[in-house]
Scaffold this active site. Sequence first.
Site, PDB file in Angstrom:
ATOM      1  N   TYR A  85       5.389 -46.239   2.964  1.00 25.24           N
ATOM      2  CA  TYR A  85       5.079 -44.890   3.262  1.00 25.24           C
ATOM      3  C   TYR A  85       3.789 -44.654   3.736  1.00 25.24           C
ATOM      4  O   TYR A  85       2.650 -45.182   3.627  1.00 25.24           O
ATOM      5  CB  TYR A  85       4.635 -44.014   1.551  1.00 25.24           C
ATOM      6  CG  TYR A  85       4.912 -42.572   1.816  1.00 25.24           C
ATOM      7  CD1 TYR A  85       5.908 -41.828   1.831  1.00 25.24           C
ATOM      8  CD2 TYR A  85       3.493 -41.969   1.528  1.00 25.24           C
ATOM      9  CE1 TYR A  85       5.869 -40.661   1.949  1.00 25.24           C
ATOM     10  CE2 TYR A  85       3.601 -40.525   1.435  1.00 25.24           C
ATOM     11  CZ  TYR A  85       4.656 -40.016   1.678  1.00 25.24           C
ATOM     12  OH  TYR A  85       4.829 -38.590   1.713  1.00 25.24           O
ATOM     13  N   SER A 182       8.538 -50.427  -1.106  1.00 26.26           N
ATOM     14  CA  SER A 182       8.363 -49.504  -1.517  1.00 26.26           C
ATOM     15  C   SER A 182       9.224 -48.266  -0.962  1.00 26.26           C
ATOM     16  O   SER A 182      10.528 -48.156  -1.042  1.00 26.26           O
ATOM     17  CB  SER A 182       7.053 -49.030  -1.229  1.00 26.26           C
ATOM     18  OG  SER A 182       6.555 -47.802  -1.905  1.00 26.26           O
ATOM     19  N   ASP A 268       3.380 -51.674 -11.935  1.00 28.46           N
ATOM     20  CA  ASP A 268       3.516 -50.693 -10.792  1.00 28.46           C
ATOM     21  C   ASP A 268       3.084 -49.339 -11.270  1.00 28.46           C
ATOM     22  O   ASP A 268       4.115 -48.863 -11.967  1.00 28.46           O
ATOM     23  CB  ASP A 268       4.932 -50.792 -10.013  1.00 28.46           C
ATOM     24  CG  ASP A 268       4.831 -50.325  -8.728  1.00 28.46           C
ATOM     25  OD1 ASP A 268       3.963 -49.275  -8.622  1.00 28.46           O
ATOM     26  OD2 ASP A 268       5.806 -50.664  -7.963  1.00 28.46           O
TER      27      ASP A 268
END
Length: 316
Positions: A85, A182, A268
């Site tokens: 991202y 991700s 996480d």
Amino acid sequence: MDQLRSYRPESGEPDDFDAFWQRTLEETSAHPLDAEFLPYDAALTHVDVHDVSYAGWGGHRIRAWLNVPAGAEGPVPTVVHYLGYGGGRGLPHDHLVWPAAGWATLLVDTRGQGAVNAHSAGSTPDPHGGGNPQSPGFMTRGILDPDEYYYRRVFTDAVRAVEVARTHPAVDPDRIVVHGGSQGGGIAQAVAGLSPHVKAALIDVPFLTHFRRAVEITDRDPYQELVRFLSTQHGTAGQVFRTLSYFDGISFAARATVPALYSVALMDPICPPSTVFAAYNHWAGPKEIEVYPWNGHEGGGSVHRAVQLRMLRDLS
């Protein structure tokens, strides 16, 4: 861990999920790929670099790097890599691990991203906006309409990237592996469920998965972009989660039949492990998952890369 390994929630996907994506990809196929591979002097002795562009969703130009081991005999297997991202494609020398293992790499820019990380600048704009108010970031662009949602364009660009890779003479079209971490993991997950040309998938700590649970249990961005939007745009939750149901990694995993290697980190705070296992447990093909109990969103880092390299060696 017992609960995680058995956690297999219903996807909540709409009845027209497959029809939506078939229509999306058919609409995009009306635009020729028009792929361009321009030689690029990256001063890399053992890697041939091409500056790539092609027509993605809506015919918009998408940028990428193609790194090919220099002097390779015959078409080589290829990793199509999608980015985390906010990151952009950066520079060719940032992406050398796969060529060092004998695999070409197509490093795909993510439209509209690459302006927040000075070390991985992007070069692909997103000329199509979303009409609704937006929380800063990308998660709520067009969130009130699946046709207008940002990730409809991103996932379509990503599927087209596999098709682009297959057109280059240095690439073996039958040995394409998708990879990302991700956001990139979420994109790779979607492509594996949408493209018939993927041989295997490397999916690290995937984002864009099990949205409803993610927004309820993590206070970290990017999922919190959705929370901030819902906190001001009252009465839109039903439409927001309906839109997201067309983009949930659980549904793509359930349609992916190729071998997959996942990674998950139990500490996480960005992509909670239960959301990763929700997709992994739905994966329809052969699969393995590496669990890193003491790691955060970095996952297994270099240790996990070594696991992936061994998997690729066995595939090649």
